[in-house]
Design a protein around this motif. Structure first.
Motif, mmCIF file in Angstrom:
data_model
loop_
_atom_site.group_PDB
_atom_site.id
_atom_site.type_symbol
_atom_site.label_atom_id
_atom_site.label_comp_id
_atom_site.label_asym_id
_atom_site.label_seq_id
_atom_site.Cartn_x
_atom_site.Cartn_y
_atom_site.Cartn_z
ATOM 1 N N CYS A 1 0.826 -1.205 0.000
ATOM 2 C CA CYS A 1 0.000 0.000 0.000
ATOM 3 C C CYS A 1 0.865 1.262 0.000
ATOM 4 O O CYS A 1 1.872 1.343 0.704
ATOM 5 C CB CYS A 1 -0.919 0.003 1.213
ATOM 6 S SG CYS A 1 -2.061 -1.406 1.260
ATOM 7 N N LYS A 2 0.441 2.251 -0.798
ATOM 8 C CA LYS A 2 1.196 3.492 -0.956
ATOM 9 C C LYS A 2 0.640 4.600 -0.063
ATOM 10 O O LYS A 2 -0.570 4.696 0.140
ATOM 11 C CB LYS A 2 1.116 3.990 -2.400
ATOM 12 C CG LYS A 2 1.692 3.084 -3.458
ATOM 13 C CD LYS A 2 1.461 3.749 -4.828
ATOM 14 C CE LYS A 2 1.903 2.866 -5.964
ATOM 15 N NZ LYS A 2 1.597 3.505 -7.283
ATOM 16 N N CYS A 3 1.520 5.428 0.434
ATOM 17 C CA CYS A 3 1.165 6.744 0.988
ATOM 18 C C CYS A 3 0.264 6.669 2.217
ATOM 19 O O CYS A 3 -0.510 7.605 2.458
ATOM 20 C CB CYS A 3 0.491 7.617 -0.072
ATOM 21 S SG CYS A 3 1.355 7.723 -1.630
ATOM 22 N N LEU A 4 0.354 5.600 2.978
ATOM 23 C CA LEU A 4 -0.509 5.499 4.157
ATOM 24 C C LEU A 4 0.027 6.332 5.319
ATOM 25 O O LEU A 4 -0.714 6.681 6.221
ATOM 26 C CB LEU A 4 -0.665 4.039 4.590
ATOM 27 C CG LEU A 4 -1.341 3.116 3.572
ATOM 28 C CD1 LEU A 4 -1.595 1.745 4.188
ATOM 29 C CD2 LEU A 4 -2.646 3.708 3.059
ATOM 30 N N SER A 5 1.342 6.599 5.309
ATOM 31 C CA SER A 5 1.906 7.450 6.349
ATOM 32 C C SER A 5 1.828 8.906 5.895
ATOM 33 O O SER A 5 1.142 9.225 4.927
ATOM 34 C CB SER A 5 3.349 7.041 6.646
ATOM 35 O OG SER A 5 4.152 7.167 5.490
ATOM 36 N N ARG A 6 2.551 9.787 6.524
ATOM 37 C CA ARG A 6 2.393 11.211 6.289
ATOM 38 C C ARG A 6 3.250 11.740 5.141
ATOM 39 O O ARG A 6 3.289 12.937 4.903
ATOM 40 C CB ARG A 6 2.725 11.982 7.568
ATOM 41 C CG ARG A 6 1.829 11.614 8.753
ATOM 42 C CD ARG A 6 2.127 12.497 9.943
ATOM 43 N NE ARG A 6 1.801 13.888 9.693
ATOM 44 C CZ ARG A 6 0.600 14.415 9.890
ATOM 45 N NH1 ARG A 6 -0.394 13.653 10.315
ATOM 46 N NH2 ARG A 6 0.386 15.691 9.652
ATOM 47 N N GLU A 7 3.944 10.864 4.410
ATOM 48 C CA GLU A 7 4.815 11.371 3.360
ATOM 49 C C GLU A 7 3.998 12.065 2.272
ATOM 50 O O GLU A 7 2.865 11.710 1.998
ATOM 51 C CB GLU A 7 5.674 10.255 2.754
ATOM 52 C CG GLU A 7 4.917 9.262 1.883
ATOM 53 C CD GLU A 7 4.492 8.013 2.632
ATOM 54 O OE1 GLU A 7 4.360 6.955 1.979
ATOM 55 O OE2 GLU A 7 4.284 8.089 3.865
ATOM 56 N N ASN A 8 4.609 13.070 1.653
ATOM 57 C CA ASN A 8 3.895 13.856 0.651
ATOM 58 C C ASN A 8 4.482 13.719 -0.744
ATOM 59 O O ASN A 8 3.976 14.317 -1.686
ATOM 60 C CB ASN A 8 3.857 15.338 1.041
ATOM 61 C CG ASN A 8 5.253 15.922 1.227
ATOM 62 O OD1 ASN A 8 6.238 15.358 0.784
ATOM 63 N ND2 ASN A 8 5.319 17.061 1.909
ATOM 64 N N SER A 9 5.551 12.942 -0.883
ATOM 65 C CA SER A 9 6.203 12.838 -2.186
ATOM 66 C C SER A 9 5.611 11.731 -3.048
ATOM 67 O O SER A 9 5.900 11.641 -4.234
ATOM 68 C CB SER A 9 7.706 12.597 -2.015
ATOM 69 O OG SER A 9 7.937 11.398 -1.278
ATOM 70 N N CYS A 10 4.787 10.881 -2.457
ATOM 71 C CA CYS A 10 4.222 9.763 -3.219
ATOM 72 C C CYS A 10 2.842 10.123 -3.749
ATOM 73 O O CYS A 10 2.215 11.086 -3.299
ATOM 74 C CB CYS A 10 4.132 8.506 -2.349
ATOM 75 S SG CYS A 10 3.012 8.699 -0.951
ATOM 76 N N ASP A 11 2.380 9.345 -4.699
ATOM 77 C CA ASP A 11 1.055 9.552 -5.288
ATOM 78 C C ASP A 11 0.323 8.215 -5.280
ATOM 79 O O ASP A 11 0.715 7.276 -5.971
ATOM 80 C CB ASP A 11 1.177 10.073 -6.716
ATOM 81 C CG ASP A 11 -0.165 10.505 -7.288
ATOM 82 O OD1 ASP A 11 -1.203 10.104 -6.731
ATOM 83 O OD2 ASP A 11 -0.168 11.248 -8.285
#
Length: 558
Positions: A510-520
């Protein structure tokens, strides 16, 4: 290049693009009314407004593009692109200032120094160039009627010009250019002028109320007066009311409903753009931003659906060049929510370029669905994506099909489908989507069968199976966006439904479940959408041979 060659190439390029996009232009039994949260025709059938905005409120006070293409060609393009409706803007002073109303199209252009536009108009619309501005506006409506396109007349601004700011004098009742009495007079004139014009199905009373003077008390006082004024002289049209704060806030309706003498004609509208949240989509985590923005939207405006009123998202749009990260992430979220709620909408904008905007002659409009010359589609993939939303998923009289679910993929505008039990599931046109049931046990089962969606492994295609009790057959919506569909493999690994480069359904981390903002996370966003659409085709699961084959394949891997 000669003039003939240019128009030949223009027509040819449009033909190739539109052959894959055209949808039947259904003639609607007018006039329209409302049935709870739905807009319906005279027979009680759901009518979904799938509109495009056509700008006619700038200084020239003429529908944009008529110096580039004949009006009938533009109307036909609208139909070819799958839209059934135009939100046609107008400035109040065009109908309340006699000196403006009496100008001809030629005189209006000449007063702005737009000599080239006059020449273009003379070439493309010679029968309109010497009409009064009001008559030219009527000619556009008439052309749309000839092509069975519905029209929403939108009072966009008072003084002609680009909209909007807090300080332009057009924002709220009592502003420099916004006299309530003049406004009511203008609404009455326009409603009267188009009484009996059947394709004029609605009037939007005022665009994007805003500024320091805005207040709830005056909103009720004047918006209710405006609604009554329109209905008194033209009871056939829907009356569309906008909210406060640039048409983003209707929350005051939670405490006090509108009080009108008529019913079954009232619609509310809202606007939703990425830039309303600054750069949040680009700088924040897309799951978190989508969840927060949608919650705010539903709290401030979307609740009217539960109150039994249609919600018309009369403006949304993106930079059609596809290079704006803020817009691209927002659009994925918009597509999912628009499918889920199946609301009526109007894309901003059809306009490829303007005669004159903010001091610039011939300004290119990168939000425009058409390009600068109004000939080619600026981004055909955008039309592909929104084509699914141009038809209703559900509503009164839509079909006799029992309710089912489809699995919608906002990034592509496609839905989950299959060719057979033994081939991987993939994304295809939603008109051919598989019909699913989503059970209380969180299994996604093909409706009327025992076959359920199963996760097999990381990077592997999802499959259909008949053993639907283990963890790999359960799918939950997670993340703030509520658009990740997650399952657990036999070894306990959590995976999310995804799609590969060939549009095959697979499961990945799964992508982007944490707070990172660089993923889509766009490829992993799905919406389970309610539908009663008639299915284009059906596939039988009743063959004993196919069931035996499936059991053999599942248990023996052959």
């Amino acid at each position: 290049m000669g003039k003939f060659s240019f128009f030949f190439l223009c027509s040819l390029s449009l033909l190739f693009v539109f052959l894959s996009l055209t949808t039947p232009n259904t003639v609607v039994a007018l006039p329209l009314s409302t049935n709870s949260r739905w807009i319906v025709d005279e027979s009680g059938q759901r009518v979904k407004l799938a509109c495009v905005n056509w700008v006619s409120h700038l200084e020239a006070m003429v529908a944009e593009g008529l110096s580039k293409q004949p009006v009938d060609s533009i109307s036909k393009k609208i139909v070819d692109m799958g839209f059934n409706c135009v939100r046609l803007t107008w400035p109040l002073f065009l109908f309340t200032n006699d000196s403006l109303a009496s100008l001809t199209v030629r005189q209006s252009f000449q007063s702005l120094g737009l000599i080239e536009s006059v020449a273009g108009f003379q070439a493309n619309n010679p029968s309109i160039v010497d009409l009064s501005l009001v008559n030219a506006y009527q000619e556009v409506v008439s052309s749309l009627a000839t092509n069975n396109v519905m029209v929403v007349l939108d009072n966009h601004i008072s003084k002609p010009g680009w909209c909007c700011s807090n300080f332009d004098g057009n924002g709220f009742f009592g502003d420099q250019y916004f006299s309530p009495d003049v406004w009511l007079n203008g609404l009455t004139k326009v409603a009267t002028l188009f009484n009996g014009i059947s394709n004029v199905v609605a009037m939007s009373l005022r665009n994007e109320l805003r500024g320091a003077k805005q207040n709830v008390t005056d909103w009720y006082r004047y918006m209710q007066k405006g609604a009554e004024a329109v209905h008194a002289v033209n009871p056939d049209v829907l009356v569309i009311l906008s909210g406060l704060n640039y048409d983003k806030d209707l929350s005051f309706l939670l405490k006090r409903p509108v009080n009108l003498s008529f019913s079954d004609k009232l619609v509310f509208e809202v606007h939703w753009y990425s830039f309303a949240d600054s750069k949040a989509w680009e700088t924040g985590n897309p799951n978190e931003v989508c969840g927060e923005v949608v919650n705010n939207l539903m709290r401030r405006a979307g609740f009217v659906l539960d109150q039994g009123y249609p919600l018309f998202v009369s403006e949304f749009g993106v930079d059609q060049r596809g290079t704006n990260v803020n817009d691209n992430r927002y659009l994925n979220c918009f597509m999912g929510v628009a499918a889920e709620h199946d609301w009526d909408w109007a894309l901003w904008t059809m306009v490829g370029s303007y005669y004159y905007r903010e001091g610039v002659i011939g300004m290119n409009e990168f939000y425009g669905i058409l390009n600068w010359n109004w000939c080619e589609v600026r981004n055909s993939s955008m039309l592909d994506r929104i084509s699914t939303l141009q038809s209703p998923f559900q509503g009164p009289g839509l079909s006799r099909a029992r309710p089912y679910k489809i699995i919608f993929h906002p990034l592509t505008g496609l839905c989950v489908k299959r060719n057979s039990l033994f081939e991987p599931l993939y994304l295809g046109p939603c008109s051919e989507a598989e019909a699913w049931s989503y059970t209380t046990q969180k299994t996604l089962t093909i409706k009327g069968t025992y076959f359920c969606l199963q996760a097999v492994g990381l990077g592997q295609p999802a499959k259909l199976g008949i053993i639907c009790t283990d963890s790999s057959s359960k799918w939950e919506t997670i993340s703030n966006s509520k658009m990740h569909l997650t399952s657990k493999l036999d070894d306990g690994t959590t995976v999310c439904l995804d799609v590969d480069s060939s549009n095959t359904l697979v499961t990945n981390a799964c992508k982007c479940l944490s707070r990172e903002n660089s993923c889509d996370p766009g490829s992993q966003w799905y919406k389970i959408v309610n539908s009663t659409r008639s299915m284009d085709s059906t596939k039988s699961f009743l063959s004993i041979g196919s069931i035996v084959d499936s059991i053999v394949k599942n248990f023996f891997g052959i």
